[in-house]
Design a protein around this motif. Sequence first.
Motif, PDB file in Angstrom:
ATOM      1  N   HIS A 108       0.842  -1.190   0.000  1.00  0.00           N
ATOM      2  CA  HIS A 108       0.000   0.000   0.000  1.00  0.00           C
ATOM      3  C   HIS A 108       0.885   1.250   0.000  1.00  0.00           C
ATOM      4  N   LEU A 109       0.368   2.366  -0.567  1.00  0.00           N
ATOM      5  CA  LEU A 109       1.069   3.646  -0.426  1.00  0.00           C
ATOM      6  C   LEU A 109       1.261   3.996   1.055  1.00  0.00           C
ATOM      7  N   PRO A 110       2.405   4.579   1.424  1.00  0.00           N
ATOM      8  CA  PRO A 110       3.577   4.867   0.600  1.00  0.00           C
ATOM      9  C   PRO A 110       4.435   3.620   0.383  1.00  0.00           C
ATOM     10  N   TYR A 111       5.155   3.593  -0.750  1.00  0.00           N
ATOM     11  CA  TYR A 111       6.014   2.449  -1.067  1.00  0.00           C
ATOM     12  C   TYR A 111       7.392   2.706  -0.482  1.00  0.00           C
ATOM     13  N   ARG A 112       7.713   1.997   0.587  1.00  0.00           N
ATOM     14  CA  ARG A 112       8.997   2.228   1.274  1.00  0.00           C
ATOM     15  C   ARG A 112       9.465   0.930   1.927  1.00  0.00           C
ATOM     16  N   ALA A 146      10.076   9.631  -3.765  1.00  0.00           N
ATOM     17  CA  ALA A 146       9.038   8.641  -4.086  1.00  0.00           C
ATOM     18  C   ALA A 146       8.637   7.854  -2.845  1.00  0.00           C
ATOM     19  N   ARG A 147       9.592   7.577  -1.975  1.00  0.00           N
ATOM     20  CA  ARG A 147       9.303   6.828  -0.752  1.00  0.00           C
ATOM     21  C   ARG A 147       8.503   7.665   0.244  1.00  0.00           C
ATOM     22  N   VAL A 172      10.827   4.828 -10.663  1.00  0.00           N
ATOM     23  CA  VAL A 172      11.281   4.712  -9.273  1.00  0.00           C
ATOM     24  C   VAL A 172      10.181   4.110  -8.411  1.00  0.00           C
ATOM     25  N   MET A 173       8.937   4.571  -8.602  1.00  0.00           N
ATOM     26  CA  MET A 173       7.821   4.019  -7.824  1.00  0.00           C
ATOM     27  C   MET A 173       7.647   2.532  -8.070  1.00  0.00           C
ATOM     28  N   ASP A 176       7.748  -2.874  -6.177  1.00  0.00           N
ATOM     29  CA  ASP A 176       8.267  -4.239  -6.327  1.00  0.00           C
ATOM     30  C   ASP A 176       9.061  -4.657  -5.093  1.00  0.00           C
ATOM     31  N   GLY A 177       9.774  -3.705  -4.502  1.00  0.00           N
ATOM     32  CA  GLY A 177      10.496  -4.013  -3.270  1.00  0.00           C
ATOM     33  C   GLY A 177       9.560  -4.376  -2.135  1.00  0.00           C
ATOM     34  N   GLU A 178       8.429  -3.678  -2.035  1.00  0.00           N
ATOM     35  CA  GLU A 178       7.415  -4.018  -1.024  1.00  0.00           C
ATOM     36  C   GLU A 178       6.873  -5.425  -1.260  1.00  0.00           C
TER      37      GLU A 178
END
Length: 478
Positions: free
Chosen positions: A215-219, A241-242, A268-269, A274-276
């Motif tokens: 979910h937003l935010p992507y961090r 972006a994070r 970047v998003m 994808d990292g999340e």
Amino acid sequence: MSVRTVIEVLLNPFLARLIRSNQRHPLVLAAFFGLLALLAACDFSGARPRPNVLLIVLDTVRADHLSTYGYSKNTTPNLTALAGEGVVYERCLSPGSWTLPSHASLFTGLYPRDHKTTCELPRVLRRKYRTIAEVLAENGYATVGFSNNAWLNAATGLQQGFANFFDIWRERRPDGRSADGIDEGAATTNERIFRWLDHDTNRPFFMFVNYFEPHLPYRPPPPFDSKFVDANFDPIMVAEARGWFHPRELGYVLKVPGMEVTDSEFEVMHSQYDGEVAYLDARLGELIEGFRERGLLDNTVVIITSDHGEHLGDHEMMDHKMTLYDALLHVPLVIRYPPAVHQGSRVSAPVQLIDIFPTILDLCGIDEDQPEDSRLLPPSPQQAPPPRLSFAEFGRPTVFLEVMLKQYPGVEYSQFDRSLVAVNDGRYKLISGSDGRSELYDLHRDPGERNDIASENPDVVADLTNRLTDFQAKTPMQ
């Protein structure tokens, strides 16, 4: 007559007398009815015992960003390994594009048209709609839920049937992080699940888990924050972006000056989203291994899916509001249960989230009338039923319009002030708005839904419009 039936017949005459004679001894009554619950959950026919059920929702995960579904980046190695022991449904469609209606449909096997848990008030699943947790509880199952999404609270009715429900999201810090600062709650959730398993597995259980990370935010946390970051990305852009919190995405959607997003920023998003997903996949692997170590996995029906996907710039949209495109509706679905599911199978026939309800009951050996529009998920490609129409709905977004008006007063938003309904016949998909606007896509030639062909195919539009009219006339959404 089964042994269970015999027990019921013999006990009924004595229940009233037992209760009267032990009114001053509640522990006796509690022990007796606990025994009855255990007997109800047992299978005396000589067949295998009823399985546990683990239903996992990877909130906001779109199928096309999973390596399990052919995505070029290796985002989900653990899910892929699990899928090798079960079946992958390649075309699972959600009936809604956001949390509340999708979960209500998942829990009841009903379309939003029927359960009416949508954007509009009262935004509550009414008690008259039976949930999968209620049915399983009535059949002797322990029921427990772990959720990181605030919409899944007691006030919205989505906790019906759960004896215990843990609102992990309530423990978040003001910045949205879990109390330990690691993530949005996945690590804490797994800890709580293992604690529960180590104390409460004396009878079959139904466990629901909602993870929230994509979910937003992507961090994503390290090392997943850099796992898919291109060496050429600007570090400042990555940091920005994070830090994109809701409702920043609405500024982009509404085309507010200064809220534009460049193609590079979307790249970047994508890397952070994808990292999340990859981080969540690691936590999923941890959970499955915990079941395996406790000797629970092979007698547990494991179902992994999502409630909806996510817009990442598709159709000039972000988040998961205002549309019914497949970026939001096409969700993953993997089932592992060796006694009944063909291992390593992939079913290409379209299925729907509402099909999970009757499938769970069937795998648990529970005889219950299934909702009219749902049907059993095929355990293998060879047993796939004939295609059927699928529908999705998005009610008038009153709650989101209020946020738009408050955050960006004076900005034109009338194009989003409408409800939507979509029908998909396997090739063509029609999205129809309450404002009279419609879109038609050929999903075989245009799976990304980029080319609206409504004006070129009036006959197809007319046919699918009639199908939508019949669908809505059955029980109109109120």
